[in-house]
Design a protein around this motif. Sequence first.
Motif, mmCIF file in Angstrom:
data_model
loop_
_atom_site.group_PDB
_atom_site.id
_atom_site.type_symbol
_atom_site.label_atom_id
_atom_site.label_comp_id
_atom_site.label_asym_id
_atom_site.label_seq_id
_atom_site.Cartn_x
_atom_site.Cartn_y
_atom_site.Cartn_z
ATOM 1 N N ARG A 146 18.561 -4.376 -14.359
ATOM 2 C CA ARG A 146 18.066 -3.000 -14.447
ATOM 3 C C ARG A 146 17.369 -2.751 -15.786
ATOM 4 N N THR A 147 18.022 -3.217 -16.861
ATOM 5 C CA THR A 147 17.438 -3.035 -18.188
ATOM 6 C C THR A 147 16.090 -3.739 -18.261
ATOM 7 N N ARG A 148 16.057 -4.969 -17.728
ATOM 8 C CA ARG A 148 14.797 -5.727 -17.765
ATOM 9 C C ARG A 148 13.713 -5.012 -16.973
ATOM 10 N N ALA A 149 14.110 -4.509 -15.785
ATOM 11 C CA ALA A 149 13.136 -3.821 -14.931
ATOM 12 C C ALA A 149 12.623 -2.567 -15.618
ATOM 13 N N SER A 150 13.527 -1.791 -16.251
ATOM 14 C CA SER A 150 13.042 -0.552 -16.871
ATOM 15 C C SER A 150 12.223 -0.849 -18.120
ATOM 16 N N ASN A 151 12.558 -1.949 -18.837
ATOM 17 C CA ASN A 151 11.722 -2.339 -19.987
ATOM 18 C C ASN A 151 10.327 -2.725 -19.522
ATOM 19 N N GLU A 152 10.284 -3.469 -18.421
ATOM 20 C CA GLU A 152 8.984 -3.901 -17.900
ATOM 21 C C GLU A 152 8.159 -2.717 -17.436
ATOM 22 N N LEU A 153 8.846 -1.746 -16.804
ATOM 23 C CA LEU A 153 8.168 -0.542 -16.328
ATOM 24 C C LEU A 153 7.599 0.236 -17.512
ATOM 25 N N ALA A 154 8.428 0.376 -18.567
ATOM 26 C CA ALA A 154 7.985 1.112 -19.757
ATOM 27 C C ALA A 154 6.778 0.423 -20.380
ATOM 28 N N LEU A 155 6.807 -0.917 -20.391
ATOM 29 C CA LEU A 155 5.707 -1.689 -20.969
ATOM 30 C C LEU A 155 4.428 -1.489 -20.151
ATOM 31 N N THR A 156 4.575 -1.516 -18.823
ATOM 32 C CA THR A 156 3.409 -1.324 -17.953
ATOM 33 C C THR A 156 2.809 0.062 -18.172
ATOM 34 N N GLU A 157 3.703 1.067 -18.272
ATOM 35 C CA GLU A 157 3.220 2.443 -18.490
ATOM 36 C C GLU A 157 2.471 2.549 -19.804
ATOM 37 N N LEU A 158 3.026 1.874 -20.826
ATOM 38 C CA LEU A 158 2.398 1.888 -22.144
ATOM 39 C C LEU A 158 1.021 1.234 -22.086
ATOM 40 N N GLU A 159 0.973 0.087 -21.387
ATOM 41 C CA GLU A 159 -0.303 -0.624 -21.283
ATOM 42 C C GLU A 159 -1.326 0.221 -20.528
ATOM 43 N N GLU A 160 -0.866 0.885 -19.456
ATOM 44 C CA GLU A 160 -1.784 1.738 -18.684
ATOM 45 C C GLU A 160 -2.287 2.876 -19.550
ATOM 46 N N GLU A 161 -1.335 3.444 -20.318
ATOM 47 C CA GLU A 161 -1.653 4.569 -21.201
ATOM 48 C C GLU A 161 -2.713 4.147 -22.223
ATOM 49 N N GLU A 162 -2.498 2.942 -22.792
ATOM 50 C CA GLU A 162 -3.437 2.452 -23.807
ATOM 51 C C GLU A 162 -4.811 2.148 -23.219
ATOM 52 N N GLY A 163 -4.833 1.774 -21.937
ATOM 53 C CA GLY A 163 -6.076 1.417 -21.266
ATOM 54 C C GLY A 163 -6.909 2.630 -20.854
ATOM 55 N N LYS A 164 -6.249 3.800 -20.841
ATOM 56 C CA LYS A 164 -6.923 5.022 -20.374
ATOM 57 C C LYS A 164 -7.953 5.501 -21.384
ATOM 58 N N PRO A 165 -9.048 6.107 -20.905
ATOM 59 C CA PRO A 165 -9.962 6.746 -21.850
ATOM 60 C C PRO A 165 -9.253 7.918 -22.511
ATOM 61 N N GLU A 166 -9.645 8.268 -23.740
ATOM 62 C CA GLU A 166 -8.894 9.289 -24.456
ATOM 63 C C GLU A 166 -9.008 10.650 -23.806
ATOM 64 N N GLY A 167 -7.948 11.400 -23.846
ATOM 65 C CA GLY A 167 -7.824 12.667 -23.146
ATOM 66 C C GLY A 167 -8.847 13.734 -23.511
ATOM 67 N N PRO A 168 -8.509 14.665 -24.400
ATOM 68 C CA PRO A 168 -9.346 15.852 -24.644
ATOM 69 C C PRO A 168 -10.745 15.520 -25.161
ATOM 70 N N ALA A 169 -10.813 14.572 -26.127
ATOM 71 C CA ALA A 169 -12.124 14.222 -26.706
ATOM 72 C C ALA A 169 -13.061 13.705 -25.619
ATOM 73 N N ASN A 170 -12.478 12.826 -24.807
ATOM 74 C CA ASN A 170 -13.238 12.209 -23.742
ATOM 75 C C ASN A 170 -13.688 13.236 -22.706
ATOM 76 N N SER A 171 -12.734 14.151 -22.369
ATOM 77 C CA SER A 171 -13.062 15.112 -21.325
ATOM 78 C C SER A 171 -14.165 16.054 -21.779
ATOM 79 N N SER A 172 -14.253 16.288 -23.097
ATOM 80 C CA SER A 172 -15.310 17.190 -23.552
ATOM 81 C C SER A 172 -16.696 16.558 -23.352
ATOM 82 N N LYS A 173 -16.691 15.175 -23.454
ATOM 83 C CA LYS A 173 -17.969 14.483 -23.264
ATOM 84 C C LYS A 173 -18.465 14.606 -21.835
#
Length: 177
Positions: A146-173
Motif C-alpha cells: 500500500r505504501t509503495r502504491a501510494s508513493n508511486e501514485l504521489a510521484l505520478t501526480e507530481l510528474e503530471e503536475e510538473e508536465g502541465k503548462p503553468e496555470g494563471p500565467a499560461n491561461s492569460s496568454k
Amino acid sequence: MFPSETRVDFKMKTIEVDGIKVRIQIWDTAGQERYQTITKQYYRRAQGIFLVYDISSERSYQHIMKWVSDVDEYAPEGVQKILIGNKADEEQKRQVGREQGQQLAKEYGMDFYETSACTNLNIKESFTRLTELVLQAHRKELEGLRTRASNELALTELEEEEGKPEGPANSSKTCWC
Ligand SMILES: Nc1nc2c(ncn2[C@@H]2O[C@H](COP(=O)(O)OP(=O)(O)OP(=O)(O)O)[C@@H](O)[C@H]2O)c(=O)[nH]1
C-alpha cells in the motif's frame, strides 16, 4: 485426496485468531529421506511451517538443522517457522532437554513449543501462534504494498503536475477576452 504414495496428508481447519475466523490448510509431509523430492515441492506454497522433532529422539533433534536448510532453500522467503518438540508426554524416554529446544529455536529466531498429540499439550496454542505470525507477516506485506502504491501514485501526480503548462500565467496568454 492424495494417493498414498505421495506421503502428504492434508486437512482443513478453522481457528479463531484475534476474533477473526481463519481457515487454515494443514499439510503434513513425510519425514523419511526417500520422500524428500516429493515433499519439498509442498514447501513452495507454505506460509507457515512447523519443524517438529521428537523429544525422545536425539536423532530427530539433530535432523532439525537439515530441515531448516531445506526450508530456507525451498520455502518462500517470508515463511513463518515454529520449532516443536513433540511427544512431551514421554517424559521417561526424554533424550532432548527443553532448554536444548529453546536454545535451537533462539538460534534460528523461532518460537518454541513442547507439544503432545496424545495429551493435546500446546497443540491449539502452537497452531494459533503460527497463524498469528502468518497473519502479521501478511498484514506487513500488504502495508508495504500500500505504501509503495501510494508513493508511486504521489510521484505520478507530481510528474503530471510538473508536465502541465503553468496555470494563471499560461491561461492569460490563451485568453480571448
Ligand atoms: N506418545 C506420543 N506418541 C506420539 C505423539 N505424536 C505421535 N505419536 C506417535 O508416534 C508415531 C509416529 O507418528 P506419525 O504421526 O506417523 O509421525 P510422522 O512424523 O508424521 O511420521 P512420518 O510421516 O513417517 O514422517 C505414531 O505411533 C504416533 O502414535 C505424541 O505426542 N506422543
